[in-house]
Design a protein around this motif. Structure first.
Motif, PDB file in Angstrom:
ATOM      1  N   ILE A 107       6.651 -22.014 -24.022  1.00  0.00           N
ATOM      2  CA  ILE A 107       5.733 -21.239 -23.375  1.00  0.00           C
ATOM      3  C   ILE A 107       6.599 -20.943 -21.954  1.00  0.00           C
ATOM      4  O   ILE A 107       6.101 -20.362 -20.920  1.00  0.00           O
ATOM      5  CB  ILE A 107       4.461 -21.738 -22.894  1.00  0.00           C
ATOM      6  N   PHE A 108       7.810 -21.310 -21.861  1.00  0.00           N
ATOM      7  CA  PHE A 108       8.747 -20.934 -20.595  1.00  0.00           C
ATOM      8  C   PHE A 108       8.926 -19.547 -20.672  1.00  0.00           C
ATOM      9  O   PHE A 108       8.810 -18.717 -19.527  1.00  0.00           O
ATOM     10  CB  PHE A 108       9.864 -21.700 -20.670  1.00  0.00           C
ATOM     11  N   ARG A 109       9.253 -18.961 -21.544  1.00  0.00           N
ATOM     12  CA  ARG A 109       9.564 -17.487 -21.732  1.00  0.00           C
ATOM     13  C   ARG A 109       8.793 -16.792 -22.978  1.00  0.00           C
ATOM     14  O   ARG A 109       9.159 -16.957 -24.294  1.00  0.00           O
ATOM     15  CB  ARG A 109      11.068 -17.218 -21.972  1.00  0.00           C
ATOM     16  N   MET A 110       7.874 -16.125 -22.672  1.00  0.00           N
ATOM     17  CA  MET A 110       6.934 -15.455 -23.696  1.00  0.00           C
ATOM     18  C   MET A 110       6.872 -13.917 -23.521  1.00  0.00           C
ATOM     19  O   MET A 110       7.415 -13.469 -22.547  1.00  0.00           O
ATOM     20  CB  MET A 110       5.534 -16.200 -23.334  1.00  0.00           C
ATOM     21  N   ARG A 111       6.509 -13.367 -24.684  1.00  0.00           N
ATOM     22  CA  ARG A 111       6.113 -12.153 -24.681  1.00  0.00           C
ATOM     23  C   ARG A 111       5.082 -11.485 -24.155  1.00  0.00           C
ATOM     24  O   ARG A 111       4.796 -10.364 -23.774  1.00  0.00           O
ATOM     25  CB  ARG A 111       6.707 -11.615 -26.046  1.00  0.00           C
ATOM     26  N   GLU A 112       4.244 -12.400 -24.487  1.00  0.00           N
ATOM     27  CA  GLU A 112       2.612 -12.244 -23.565  1.00  0.00           C
ATOM     28  C   GLU A 112       2.445 -13.200 -22.696  1.00  0.00           C
ATOM     29  O   GLU A 112       2.556 -14.348 -23.318  1.00  0.00           O
ATOM     30  CB  GLU A 112       1.691 -11.972 -24.777  1.00  0.00           C
ATOM     31  N   PHE A 113       2.257 -13.119 -21.432  1.00  0.00           N
ATOM     32  CA  PHE A 113       2.110 -14.212 -20.351  1.00  0.00           C
ATOM     33  C   PHE A 113       1.168 -13.737 -19.538  1.00  0.00           C
ATOM     34  O   PHE A 113       0.749 -12.738 -19.281  1.00  0.00           O
ATOM     35  CB  PHE A 113       3.412 -14.603 -19.984  1.00  0.00           C
ATOM     36  N   GLU A 114       0.739 -14.737 -18.527  1.00  0.00           N
ATOM     37  CA  GLU A 114       0.194 -14.356 -17.567  1.00  0.00           C
ATOM     38  C   GLU A 114       0.760 -14.645 -16.050  1.00  0.00           C
ATOM     39  O   GLU A 114       1.404 -15.635 -15.956  1.00  0.00           O
ATOM     40  CB  GLU A 114      -1.254 -15.313 -17.467  1.00  0.00           C
ATOM     41  N   GLU A 169       8.680 -19.870  -9.828  1.00  0.00           N
ATOM     42  CA  GLU A 169       8.206 -18.825  -9.175  1.00  0.00           C
ATOM     43  C   GLU A 169       9.104 -18.021  -8.157  1.00  0.00           C
ATOM     44  O   GLU A 169      10.189 -18.392  -7.861  1.00  0.00           O
ATOM     45  CB  GLU A 169       7.044 -19.581  -7.962  1.00  0.00           C
ATOM     46  N   GLY A 170       8.690 -16.805  -8.157  1.00  0.00           N
ATOM     47  CA  GLY A 170       9.667 -15.805  -7.086  1.00  0.00           C
ATOM     48  C   GLY A 170       8.900 -15.511  -5.893  1.00  0.00           C
ATOM     49  O   GLY A 170       7.683 -15.186  -5.940  1.00  0.00           O
ATOM     50  N   ILE A 171       9.704 -15.698  -4.893  1.00  0.00           N
ATOM     51  CA  ILE A 171       9.180 -14.878  -3.561  1.00  0.00           C
ATOM     52  C   ILE A 171      10.132 -13.786  -3.148  1.00  0.00           C
ATOM     53  O   ILE A 171      11.345 -14.139  -3.027  1.00  0.00           O
ATOM     54  CB  ILE A 171       9.045 -16.253  -2.623  1.00  0.00           C
ATOM     55  N   THR A 228       4.559 -13.143  -3.747  1.00  0.00           N
ATOM     56  CA  THR A 228       4.642 -14.403  -4.395  1.00  0.00           C
ATOM     57  C   THR A 228       4.150 -13.984  -5.636  1.00  0.00           C
ATOM     58  O   THR A 228       3.013 -13.634  -6.040  1.00  0.00           O
ATOM     59  CB  THR A 228       3.879 -15.515  -3.766  1.00  0.00           C
ATOM     60  N   SER A 229       5.149 -14.637  -6.755  1.00  0.00           N
ATOM     61  CA  SER A 229       4.942 -14.216  -8.185  1.00  0.00           C
ATOM     62  C   SER A 229       4.865 -15.538  -8.912  1.00  0.00           C
ATOM     63  O   SER A 229       6.360 -15.981  -8.767  1.00  0.00           O
ATOM     64  CB  SER A 229       5.633 -12.914  -8.601  1.00  0.00           C
ATOM     65  N   ILE A 230       4.077 -16.076  -9.694  1.00  0.00           N
ATOM     66  CA  ILE A 230       4.222 -17.414 -10.550  1.00  0.00           C
ATOM     67  C   ILE A 230       3.722 -16.939 -11.949  1.00  0.00           C
ATOM     68  O   ILE A 230       2.740 -16.280 -11.829  1.00  0.00           O
ATOM     69  CB  ILE A 230       3.658 -18.485  -9.712  1.00  0.00           C
ATOM     70  N   ASP A 281       1.687 -19.514 -17.113  1.00  0.00           N
ATOM     71  CA  ASP A 281       2.119 -20.581 -18.366  1.00  0.00           C
ATOM     72  C   ASP A 281       3.171 -21.296 -17.902  1.00  0.00           C
ATOM     73  O   ASP A 281       3.474 -22.638 -18.596  1.00  0.00           O
ATOM     74  CB  ASP A 281       2.369 -19.431 -19.602  1.00  0.00           C
ATOM     75  N   ARG A 282       4.187 -20.816 -17.297  1.00  0.00           N
ATOM     76  CA  ARG A 282       5.377 -21.546 -16.761  1.00  0.00           C
ATOM     77  C   ARG A 282       4.926 -22.921 -15.810  1.00  0.00           C
ATOM     78  O   ARG A 282       5.284 -23.810 -16.001  1.00  0.00           O
ATOM     79  CB  ARG A 282       6.400 -20.793 -15.994  1.00  0.00           C
ATOM     80  N   MET A 283       3.976 -22.481 -15.212  1.00  0.00           N
ATOM     81  CA  MET A 283       3.171 -23.521 -14.324  1.00  0.00           C
ATOM     82  C   MET A 283       2.662 -24.579 -15.098  1.00  0.00           C
ATOM     83  O   MET A 283       2.683 -25.777 -14.717  1.00  0.00           O
ATOM     84  CB  MET A 283       2.083 -23.003 -13.296  1.00  0.00           C
TER      85      MET A 283
HETATM   86  P1  ATP Z   1      13.402 -14.632 -15.591  1.00  0.00           P
HETATM   87  O1  ATP Z   1      14.668 -14.584 -14.552  1.00  0.00           O
HETATM   88  O2  ATP Z   1      12.859 -16.092 -15.844  1.00  0.00           O
HETATM   89  O3  ATP Z   1      13.275 -13.579 -16.689  1.00  0.00           O
HETATM   90  P2  ATP Z   1      12.001 -12.832 -13.705  1.00  0.00           P
HETATM   91  O4  ATP Z   1      12.831 -12.989 -12.482  1.00  0.00           O
HETATM   92  O5  ATP Z   1      12.230 -11.878 -14.506  1.00  0.00           O
HETATM   93  O6  ATP Z   1      12.104 -14.196 -14.499  1.00  0.00           O
HETATM   94  P3  ATP Z   1       9.765 -12.236 -12.328  1.00  0.00           P
HETATM   95  O7  ATP Z   1       9.686 -10.769 -12.707  1.00  0.00           O
HETATM   96  O8  ATP Z   1      10.034 -12.699 -10.665  1.00  0.00           O
HETATM   97  O9  ATP Z   1      10.395 -13.168 -13.227  1.00  0.00           O
HETATM   98  O10 ATP Z   1       8.369 -12.729 -12.622  1.00  0.00           O
HETATM   99  C1  ATP Z   1       7.641 -13.707 -11.804  1.00  0.00           C
HETATM  100  C2  ATP Z   1       7.099 -14.699 -12.543  1.00  0.00           C
HETATM  101  O11 ATP Z   1       6.473 -14.622 -13.678  1.00  0.00           O
HETATM  102  C3  ATP Z   1       8.393 -15.779 -13.063  1.00  0.00           C
HETATM  103  O12 ATP Z   1       8.776 -16.697 -11.909  1.00  0.00           O
HETATM  104  C4  ATP Z   1       7.966 -16.614 -13.926  1.00  0.00           C
HETATM  105  O13 ATP Z   1       6.948 -17.879 -13.630  1.00  0.00           O
HETATM  106  C5  ATP Z   1       7.046 -15.549 -14.731  1.00  0.00           C
HETATM  107  N1  ATP Z   1       7.543 -15.175 -15.927  1.00  0.00           N
HETATM  108  C6  ATP Z   1       8.296 -14.025 -16.090  1.00  0.00           C
HETATM  109  N2  ATP Z   1       8.721 -13.885 -17.185  1.00  0.00           N
HETATM  110  C7  ATP Z   1       7.983 -14.513 -17.854  1.00  0.00           C
HETATM  111  C8  ATP Z   1       7.927 -14.692 -19.407  1.00  0.00           C
HETATM  112  N3  ATP Z   1       8.798 -13.968 -20.216  1.00  0.00           N
HETATM  113  N4  ATP Z   1       7.095 -15.852 -19.690  1.00  0.00           N
HETATM  114  C9  ATP Z   1       6.349 -16.471 -19.086  1.00  0.00           C
HETATM  115  N5  ATP Z   1       6.590 -16.311 -17.748  1.00  0.00           N
HETATM  116  C10 ATP Z   1       7.262 -15.457 -17.152  1.00  0.00           C
END
Ligand code: ATP
Length: 519
Positions: free
Chosen positions: A265-272, A340-342, A379-381, A384-386
């Motif tokens: 669930i680190f990288r999903m196609r549908e996530f929250e 998380e991204g800030i 702030t964007s987190i 599922d990753r959490m």
């Molecule tokens: P990554 O570099 O890992 O693809 P991102 O920089 O594109 O992520 P953001 O667009 O900043 O990610 O999205 C904010 C947050 O949403 C991320 O920090 C991460 O926690 C979560 N997130 C982004 N893409 C996914 C995904 N495919 N599955 C699960 N969580 C995600």
């Protein structure tokens, strides 16, 4: 009390995480009876509770604790022009590259970042060796800035990342490929270096609105929740009579057609996502950006998963909308990765929506006596990753005093799916009745589980495995003196308390309010 010794996490810890998540009703592949759907997952009975609790801890920390932050819930489907204005139609791309032998597809930037991570791993090894050698006298700052080998590794890593960032920014995809070739990066599956050119791939999922093929409108499933906040900026500001600085928070689904969808669930196609856009005066972004970095880190640390598992990572390559960006990275079982991204998003989004919609999206600042398009720090987190961060860190194997092992999920008690298990020692003598009565008394406050099957030791193990912080055992002594045994998950300590105290003890330990007060 049983003495226990935490065991080092196995090399297969990530595999253990995935199988534990399935076995105990946390996370399973979506539509598994049809062999699943790649990078889409379902949350089971315990997973849904844990996820709800994480969501709630975030929401309360944002909305309830901050007078100037409100929460909304915007639709997933949005007017298609939204995604033109936001830049997603043109720029929400990942650079992909295929290996011609294995036919596997990779993100070119991830291949390069993984290469750099290996160099960082070598630096870390050197540091550990030196630490042992120098003992107390070791000065890490000095060592990494003077040791020739480390200095060379660092320079190499920096040069690679800078070059990649520059090439991606300039859309020089040929150079990204050249870099992969120069570094002799091989496909992890085939070991071959037979690569295609690097191409851009848009990550948005398309869908259609309308009944007939001719009249249907092309839409996208939102790739981030943020735009639902931007387009509602004025509605919320006016209806809430909000004064800058103020924030709008939201939790909701987002969809991305990720190229490399692995790592569970680190990288999903549908996530929250759980996002918060903070609207500020132009020019004050640096200050708010720093404040939000600090506030968000504090939130993470409050959960007690270990300070050493977090770090900041400043972005070299900025997204099209940002003037500063940092990630909070977490030490997942596969290494430090973004949690998380800030982002300091300037006025990019609101100004662009003004332009595309023809509507003014400005704020009249009574103190300055002027109108402007606010700047935004977000702030964007990923929820599922959490979830994965908490779950993978909490899952532990321990060796007990008697040589046996136990698997325990040491999730923070406020996030635990089940707060207490009610366990009558035997299924007779009136003990189940007391148990049911206790459940009835407590169930409006806490999510509980009643369990009367098997020996009590096995029941304890089952609760340990799903992270239940307390087990309440009712035995024959309860009939005499109205006391029960309360057992703590982490220490396995057991003590007797009176039945009438149970609610208060639980409230003190598992109530979110106490944790929120410390933020
Ligand atoms: P990554 O570099 O890992 O693809 P991102 O920089 O594109 O992520 P953001 O667009 O900043 O990610 O999205 C904010 C947050 O949403 C991320 O920090 C991460 O926690 C979560 N997130 C982004 N893409 C996914 C995904 N495919 N599955 C699960 N969580 C995600």
């Amino acid at each position: 009390m049983g003495y226990f010794c935490p065991m080092a996490k196995s090399a297969d810890h990530f595999k253990d995480v995935i199988s534990h998540a399935k076995e105990y009703g946390f996370v399973v592949p979506s539509s598994e009876i049809y062999d699943g759907l790649s990078a889409v997952y379902d949350y089971g009975q315990n997973g849904a509770e844990l996820k709800n609790n994480i969501r709630s801890y975030w929401w309360k920390a944002m909305v309830q604790l901050n007078e100037n932050i409100v929460g909304i819930d915007a639709a997933i489907l949005m007017h298609p022009t939204t995604w033109k204005a936001s830049g997603h139609v043109d720029a929400f791309n990942d650079p992909l590259i295929d290996n011609k032998d294995s036919k596997k597809r990779y993100r070119a930037d991830v291949l390069i970042e993984d290469y750099v991570a290996k160099i960082e791993g070598k630096i870390e090894k050197e540091i550990q060796k030196a630490k042992k050698r120098f003992g107390e006298a070791f000065d890490q700052e000095q060592y990494v800035s003077t040791n020739p080998r480390v200095v060379e590794y660092r320079k190499k890593a920096e040069t690679i990342i800078k070059r990649m960032a520059r090439s991606l920014e300039k859309e020089d995809l040929a150079d990204v490929k050249t870099l992969i070739e120069e570094l002799e990066i091989a496909c992890p599956i085939s070991g071959s270096r037979n690569w295609t050119d690097v191409k851009q791939f848009n990550l948005m999922f398309g869908t259609k609105l309308g009944a007939s093929a001719e009249s249907a409108t092309d839409l996208y499933l939102r790739p981030e929740t943020a735009q639902g906040i931007f387009v509602n900026f004025l509605n919320v500001q006016k209806s809430g009579r909000l004064k800058i600085p103020f924030g709008i928070a939201q939790v909701g689904k987002a969809f991305r057609n990720e190229i490399v969808a692995r790592q569970f669930i680190f990288r999903m196609r549908e996530f929250e996502q759980m996002e918060m856009q903070f609207f500020i005066r132009p020019g004050s972004q640096k200050e708010w950006y720093e404040q939000w970095k600090e506030k968000r880190m504090k939130w993470h640390l409050s959960l007690g998963l270990g300070e050493e598992n977090y770090r900041f990572h400043d972005h070299e390559k900025l997204a099209h909308y940002a003037d500063a960006a940092a990630d909070i990275e977490f030490k997942f079982p596969f290494g430090f990765k973004e949690l998380e991204g800030i982002h300091s998003r300037t006025d990019f989004d609101l100004a662009s929506h003004e332009e595309y919609s023809g509507k003014k999206l400005q704020y009249f600042d009574p103190e300055l006596n002027e109108s402007y398009v606010p700047y935004v720090v977000e702030t964007s987190i990923g929820l599922d990753r959490m979830f994965l961060a908490i779950f993978s860190q909490a899952l532990q194997e321990e060796e007990l005093e008697n040589g046996s092992k136990r698997t325990v999920l040491r999730v923070p008690s406020i996030l635990a799916p089940v707060k207490a298990a009610i366990l009558p020692l035997v299924k007779k003598d009136g003990l189940p009745e007391i148990g049911h009565k206790l459940v009835d008394e407590l169930k409006c406050h806490f999510n509980l589980q009643y369990d009367e099957k098997d020996a009590v030791g096995r029941r304890y193990r089952r609760q340990d495995a799903i992270g239940t912080p307390y087990c309440i055992t009712i035995d024959h002594q309860t009939l005499e003196d109205q006391t029960v045994t309360i057992r703590e998950r982490d220490s396995m300590d057991q003590r007797r308390i009176s039945l009438s105290e149970v609610a208060d003890v639980l409230k003190k330990e598992v109530d979110m309010a106490g944790w929120l007060a410390r933020l």
